[in-house]
Design a protein around this motif. Sequence first.
Motif, PDB file in Angstrom:
ATOM      1  N   LEU A  66     -14.962 -57.209  16.580  1.00 15.59           N
ATOM      2  CA  LEU A  66     -15.904 -58.483  16.871  1.00 15.59           C
ATOM      3  C   LEU A  66     -16.554 -58.374  17.624  1.00 15.59           C
ATOM      4  O   LEU A  66     -17.172 -58.174  19.460  1.00 15.59           O
ATOM      5  N   ASP A  67     -17.875 -58.338  16.579  1.00 14.58           N
ATOM      6  CA  ASP A  67     -19.103 -58.181  17.259  1.00 14.58           C
ATOM      7  C   ASP A  67     -20.646 -59.887  17.292  1.00 14.58           C
ATOM      8  O   ASP A  67     -20.280 -60.463  16.135  1.00 14.58           O
ATOM      9  N   ASN A  68     -19.602 -60.225  18.447  1.00 18.51           N
ATOM     10  CA  ASN A  68     -20.426 -61.672  18.738  1.00 18.51           C
ATOM     11  C   ASN A  68     -21.715 -61.406  18.832  1.00 18.51           C
ATOM     12  O   ASN A  68     -22.255 -62.986  17.859  1.00 18.51           O
ATOM     13  N   PRO A  69     -23.321 -61.043  18.415  1.00 18.76           N
ATOM     14  CA  PRO A  69     -24.305 -60.918  17.934  1.00 18.76           C
ATOM     15  C   PRO A  69     -24.677 -61.305  16.431  1.00 18.76           C
ATOM     16  O   PRO A  69     -25.490 -62.154  16.414  1.00 18.76           O
ATOM     17  N   SER A  70     -23.986 -60.481  16.026  1.00 23.34           N
ATOM     18  CA  SER A  70     -24.288 -60.589  14.601  1.00 23.34           C
ATOM     19  C   SER A  70     -22.852 -61.195  14.182  1.00 23.34           C
ATOM     20  O   SER A  70     -23.155 -61.448  12.542  1.00 23.34           O
ATOM     21  N   ARG A  71     -22.442 -61.845  14.746  1.00 16.22           N
ATOM     22  CA  ARG A  71     -20.907 -62.707  14.433  1.00 16.22           C
ATOM     23  C   ARG A  71     -20.627 -62.443  13.252  1.00 16.22           C
ATOM     24  O   ARG A  71     -20.435 -62.423  12.216  1.00 16.22           O
ATOM     25  N   LYS A  72     -19.466 -61.659  12.903  1.00 14.27           N
ATOM     26  CA  LYS A  72     -19.299 -60.534  12.043  1.00 14.27           C
ATOM     27  C   LYS A  72     -18.135 -59.960  12.983  1.00 14.27           C
ATOM     28  O   LYS A  72     -17.782 -59.715  14.244  1.00 14.27           O
ATOM     29  N   ILE A  73     -16.761 -59.638  12.490  1.00 16.59           N
ATOM     30  CA  ILE A  73     -15.517 -58.894  12.033  1.00 16.59           C
ATOM     31  C   ILE A  73     -15.514 -57.956  11.426  1.00 16.59           C
ATOM     32  O   ILE A  73     -15.799 -58.000  10.094  1.00 16.59           O
ATOM     33  N   LEU A  74     -15.588 -56.222  12.265  1.00 10.24           N
ATOM     34  CA  LEU A  74     -15.539 -55.704  12.006  1.00 10.24           C
ATOM     35  C   LEU A  74     -14.365 -55.153  11.379  1.00 10.24           C
ATOM     36  O   LEU A  74     -13.706 -55.065  12.326  1.00 10.24           O
ATOM     37  N   LEU A  75     -14.096 -54.267  10.063  1.00 10.58           N
ATOM     38  CA  LEU A  75     -11.999 -53.285  10.104  1.00 10.58           C
ATOM     39  C   LEU A  75     -12.963 -52.566   9.939  1.00 10.58           C
ATOM     40  O   LEU A  75     -13.539 -51.609   8.875  1.00 10.58           O
ATOM     41  N   TYR A  76     -12.138 -51.187  10.632  1.00 10.61           N
ATOM     42  CA  TYR A  76     -12.426 -49.838  10.723  1.00 10.61           C
ATOM     43  C   TYR A  76     -10.618 -49.398  10.534  1.00 10.61           C
ATOM     44  O   TYR A  76      -9.671 -49.788  11.005  1.00 10.61           O
ATOM     45  N   ASN A  77     -10.457 -48.166  10.223  1.00 10.06           N
ATOM     46  CA  ASN A  77      -9.338 -47.858   9.928  1.00 10.06           C
ATOM     47  C   ASN A  77      -8.150 -46.830  10.806  1.00 10.06           C
ATOM     48  O   ASN A  77      -9.330 -46.623  11.886  1.00 10.06           O
ATOM     49  N   ASN A  78      -7.396 -45.989  10.997  1.00  8.09           N
ATOM     50  CA  ASN A  78      -7.081 -45.758  12.601  1.00  8.09           C
ATOM     51  C   ASN A  78      -7.800 -43.811  12.260  1.00  8.09           C
ATOM     52  O   ASN A  78      -7.949 -43.236  13.082  1.00  8.09           O
ATOM     53  N   LYS A  79      -8.434 -43.443  11.215  1.00  3.10           N
ATOM     54  CA  LYS A  79      -9.515 -42.210  11.264  1.00  3.10           C
ATOM     55  C   LYS A  79     -10.958 -42.707  11.884  1.00  3.10           C
ATOM     56  O   LYS A  79     -12.182 -41.905  11.495  1.00  3.10           O
ATOM     57  N   TYR A  80     -11.557 -44.483  12.111  1.00  2.00           N
ATOM     58  CA  TYR A  80     -12.880 -44.270  12.885  1.00  2.00           C
ATOM     59  C   TYR A  80     -13.507 -44.982  11.432  1.00  2.00           C
ATOM     60  O   TYR A  80     -14.545 -45.396  11.503  1.00  2.00           O
TER      61      TYR A  80
END
Length: 149
Positions: free
Chosen positions: A124-138
């Motif tokens: 969760l990135d509040n300043p840019s107002r988005k949720i980013l999804l990364y896999n378990n390998k980053y």
Amino acid sequence: MRRTAYYLISLIFCACAENKTENDVDSMYIDINSAEGFISGEAIMDTTNSAIIPLESDKVTIGYIEDCKIRDNNIYIVDGGRRELHVFEINGKYLGTLSHSGKAENEYIEISDFYVTESNIYILDNPSRKILLYNNKYGFVSAIKIHDY
């Protein structure tokens, strides 16, 4: 009862935050075992389920621990200063670092919070107002823009 403990802890931190010189001496004594409305010191520092886990420090340097969570026998530590998420096994072995700080679509400005599943890491990135999804390998998977929250 918890509210009282938070007030006590806040009071202690506020008292320690004053700018003092070496020669200034100030002390305060609170007997929390006999003070009415306070909880015991043992309840504040319950160490029955605690452990010290030495982390592989030769692999990564952590500057400022902003958050820490344990999930599926892994330890996730947010370094707020470097804006990175470090991952360790429960025995302290270093597994890797998610480090995608920036302003691009696949990057975050800060790690406001995070959630880990078996195969993904959500940032969760509040300043840019988005949720980013990364896999378990980053690796970056997708981003969801948050309009209202």
